[in-house]
Design a protein around this motif. Structure first.
Motif, PDB file in Angstrom:
ATOM      1  N   SER A 103       1.051  -1.336   0.111  1.00  0.00           N
ATOM      2  CA  SER A 103      -0.046  -0.410   0.009  1.00  0.00           C
ATOM      3  C   SER A 103       1.277   1.476   0.285  1.00  0.00           C
ATOM      4  O   SER A 103       1.718   1.490   0.402  1.00  0.00           O
ATOM      5  CB  SER A 103      -1.013  -0.140   1.170  1.00  0.00           C
ATOM      6  N   VAL A 104       0.419   1.894  -0.377  1.00  0.00           N
ATOM      7  CA  VAL A 104       1.357   3.529  -0.941  1.00  0.00           C
ATOM      8  C   VAL A 104       0.062   4.181  -0.121  1.00  0.00           C
ATOM      9  O   VAL A 104      -0.950   4.868  -0.393  1.00  0.00           O
ATOM     10  CB  VAL A 104       0.971   3.486  -2.322  1.00  0.00           C
ATOM     11  N   ALA A 105       0.725   5.172   1.291  1.00  0.00           N
ATOM     12  CA  ALA A 105       0.299   5.801   1.451  1.00  0.00           C
ATOM     13  C   ALA A 105      -0.715   7.358   0.928  1.00  0.00           C
ATOM     14  O   ALA A 105       1.036   8.086   1.166  1.00  0.00           O
ATOM     15  CB  ALA A 105       0.288   6.030   3.343  1.00  0.00           C
ATOM     16  N   PHE A 106      -1.321   7.502   0.283  1.00  0.00           N
ATOM     17  CA  PHE A 106      -1.676   8.732  -0.493  1.00  0.00           C
ATOM     18  C   PHE A 106      -1.911   9.293   0.481  1.00  0.00           C
ATOM     19  O   PHE A 106      -3.685  10.287   0.895  1.00  0.00           O
ATOM     20  CB  PHE A 106      -2.747   8.677  -1.532  1.00  0.00           C
ATOM     21  N   SER A 107      -1.517  10.769   1.262  1.00  0.00           N
ATOM     22  CA  SER A 107      -2.232  11.515   2.773  1.00  0.00           C
ATOM     23  C   SER A 107      -3.271  12.350   1.951  1.00  0.00           C
ATOM     24  O   SER A 107      -4.051  12.814   2.453  1.00  0.00           O
ATOM     25  CB  SER A 107      -0.937  11.657   3.031  1.00  0.00           C
ATOM     26  N   GLU A 108      -2.644  12.937   1.074  1.00  0.00           N
ATOM     27  CA  GLU A 108      -3.888  13.965   0.650  1.00  0.00           C
ATOM     28  C   GLU A 108      -5.150  13.347   0.540  1.00  0.00           C
ATOM     29  O   GLU A 108      -6.208  13.705  -0.117  1.00  0.00           O
ATOM     30  CB  GLU A 108      -3.063  14.617  -0.828  1.00  0.00           C
ATOM     31  N   ARG A 109      -5.244  11.746  -0.042  1.00  0.00           N
ATOM     32  CA  ARG A 109      -6.626  11.575   0.330  1.00  0.00           C
ATOM     33  C   ARG A 109      -7.047  10.688   1.795  1.00  0.00           C
ATOM     34  O   ARG A 109      -8.033  11.270   2.513  1.00  0.00           O
ATOM     35  CB  ARG A 109      -6.606   9.848  -0.798  1.00  0.00           C
ATOM     36  N   THR A 110      -5.765   9.231   1.718  1.00  0.00           N
ATOM     37  CA  THR A 110      -6.620   9.248   2.798  1.00  0.00           C
ATOM     38  C   THR A 110      -6.474   9.964   4.305  1.00  0.00           C
ATOM     39  O   THR A 110      -6.992   9.640   5.073  1.00  0.00           O
ATOM     40  CB  THR A 110      -5.423   8.038   3.390  1.00  0.00           C
ATOM     41  N   GLY A 111      -5.961  11.411   4.708  1.00  0.00           N
ATOM     42  CA  GLY A 111      -5.900  12.227   5.064  1.00  0.00           C
ATOM     43  C   GLY A 111      -6.693  13.070   5.784  1.00  0.00           C
ATOM     44  O   GLY A 111      -6.751  14.281   6.220  1.00  0.00           O
ATOM     45  N   SER A 112      -7.715  12.823   4.922  1.00  0.00           N
ATOM     46  CA  SER A 112      -8.181  14.230   4.322  1.00  0.00           C
ATOM     47  C   SER A 112      -9.687  14.115   4.151  1.00  0.00           C
ATOM     48  O   SER A 112     -10.454  13.457   3.583  1.00  0.00           O
ATOM     49  CB  SER A 112      -7.902  14.965   2.872  1.00  0.00           C
ATOM     50  N   ARG A 113     -10.230  14.225   5.341  1.00  0.00           N
ATOM     51  CA  ARG A 113     -11.770  14.020   5.748  1.00  0.00           C
ATOM     52  C   ARG A 113     -12.885  14.365   4.532  1.00  0.00           C
ATOM     53  O   ARG A 113     -13.902  14.474   3.831  1.00  0.00           O
ATOM     54  CB  ARG A 113     -11.902  14.734   6.921  1.00  0.00           C
ATOM     55  N   ALA A 114     -11.848  15.771   3.600  1.00  0.00           N
ATOM     56  CA  ALA A 114     -13.385  16.618   3.044  1.00  0.00           C
ATOM     57  C   ALA A 114     -12.803  15.864   1.821  1.00  0.00           C
ATOM     58  O   ALA A 114     -14.021  15.956   1.068  1.00  0.00           O
ATOM     59  CB  ALA A 114     -11.985  18.544   2.798  1.00  0.00           C
ATOM     60  N   THR A 115     -11.959  14.907   1.341  1.00  0.00           N
ATOM     61  CA  THR A 115     -12.191  14.307   0.423  1.00  0.00           C
ATOM     62  C   THR A 115     -12.671  13.183   0.187  1.00  0.00           C
ATOM     63  O   THR A 115     -13.262  12.937  -0.502  1.00  0.00           O
ATOM     64  CB  THR A 115     -10.949  13.904  -0.103  1.00  0.00           C
ATOM     65  N   LEU A 116     -13.044  12.397   1.497  1.00  0.00           N
ATOM     66  CA  LEU A 116     -13.868  11.446   1.947  1.00  0.00           C
ATOM     67  C   LEU A 116     -15.423  10.982   1.598  1.00  0.00           C
ATOM     68  O   LEU A 116     -16.278  11.074   1.602  1.00  0.00           O
ATOM     69  CB  LEU A 116     -13.400  10.732   3.039  1.00  0.00           C
TER      70      LEU A 116
END
Length: 343
Positions: free
Chosen positions: A125-138
């Motif tokens: 897995s690659v931690a794409f943090s601008e998605r995985t750490g972004s509540r707005a994106t989810l």
């Protein structure tokens, strides 16, 4: 937790980027045990991690951790050029892997990782943090699934970053060690394009890298852009190292999602109108114009990683999406037009 009721153990191999702090924090908060660390470079960062977690063994030989059967997961935030090699070794030792992005710097490296995943039955897995750490994106994904803007036909992502070269390790400016700006930063935007448009594949229509602000570093790319196209949608991304000191955050990261019945704009780090914090989401559709907060949106990535290790699932980020996002970013990097001061 494992099936035995004991915390799942992970080790860190390579502590060369500060993203490792978020990876360690995310896994430990999800219930995993930080069980060992190794780094081939002795930096302030690696020393700082050791000081913060003095109970965690720091070993001189990575094989001590790779050959420890109690460790099920390996995390790497090594110098980018080493991440694929470390990942392959971990996979071949029967460990699942979470890598900081970029997880690989060349298509040949990516092919080696693919082969190791297939041989081992473990995940990378690659931690794409601008998605995985972004509540707005989810939150945006949930709104899309609810039909808030109709069918998504385009994403436009901007990933500006604050450079401050005096704070960066020397490898940052060596493309052979750090990769280019599209392989690195733009992998976030590629991942989000796939995630938000429901695309399982895409093609790179065009890509460009440039150096406009650092003529004294002619190998360093401080600007990049790319255009993607899939059967579902189109995508554009621009990334750069031009964030000015006066902004107050590391980058005014923005994402616009265009649908057939409306659009959303996400301001991930800062609202220039003064609303505090990040994760600002603006929704415009037939019902009106709305500003939405995303504070109550859960971030499932790290709990899902632990569940995937134990249950052999594919839920944190599907393996093929990780491969596809990485391949597209690397292809854009390889084929990019070079402009400005680049030599």
């Amino acid at each position: 937790m494992t099936t035995t009721g004991k915390p799942l153990k992970f080790a860190v191999l390579g502590l060369d980027h500060a993203h490792v702090l978020g990876l360690i924090r995310g896994l430990t908060e999800a219930g995993a045990e930080f069980a060992g660390l190794w780094s081939e470079t002795d930096t302030k960062l690696s020393a700082g991690v050791a000081e913060r977690a003095p109970e965690v063994p720091r070993v001189a030989d990575a094989r001590q951790l790779l050959e420890d059967p109690s460790i099920e997961l390996v995390v790497t935030a090594a110098v980018p050029a080493r991440r694929a090699e470390i990942s392959v070794e971990a996979l071949r030792h029967g460990k699942d892997v979470v890598a900081d992005k970029p997880g690989a710097l060349t298509l040949d490296q990516l092919a080696e990782v693919r082969a190791a995943v297939a041989e081992s039955g473990k995940f990378w897995s690659v931690a794409f943090s601008e998605r995985t750490g972004s509540r707005a994106t989810l939150h945006a994904r949930k709104l899309i699934e609810e039909g808030a803007i109709g069918r998504v036909v385009q994403t436009v992502g901007f990933g500006p970053h604050h450079l401050r070269p005096e704070t960066r390790p020397a490898w940052t400016f060596d493309p052979g060690l750090a990769g280019g700006i599209l392989a690195d930063i733009a992998s976030h935007q590629v991942d989000q394009f796939l995630y938000l448009t429901g695309s399982t594949s895409a093609q790179v229509v065009s890509s460009t890298v440039g150096n406009f602000a650092h003529p004294d570093r002619p190998g360093f790319e401080d600007f990049g852009e790319l255009v993607l196209r899939s059967e579902q949608a189109q995508g554009y991304a621009r990334v750069d190292w031009y964030t000015p000191n006066g902004l107050g955050v590391w980058g005014d990261v923005r994402l616009t999602i265009l649908g057939t019945e409306g659009y959303m704009e996400l301001r991930k780090n800062v609202d220039l109108l003064g609303r505090p914090g990040g994760d600002h989401l603006f929704l415009v559709n037939g019902e009106g114009t709305n500003y939405l907060r995303s504070d109550d949106v859960e971030l499932p990535y790290f709990p899902a990683i632990l569940a995937d290790v134990v249950e052999r699932g594919d839920t944190a980020i599907p393996q093929e999406l990780v491969f596809t996002a990485t391949e597209l970013a690397l292809t854009a990097q390889r084929d990019a037009n070079r402009v400005g001061n680049l030599r």
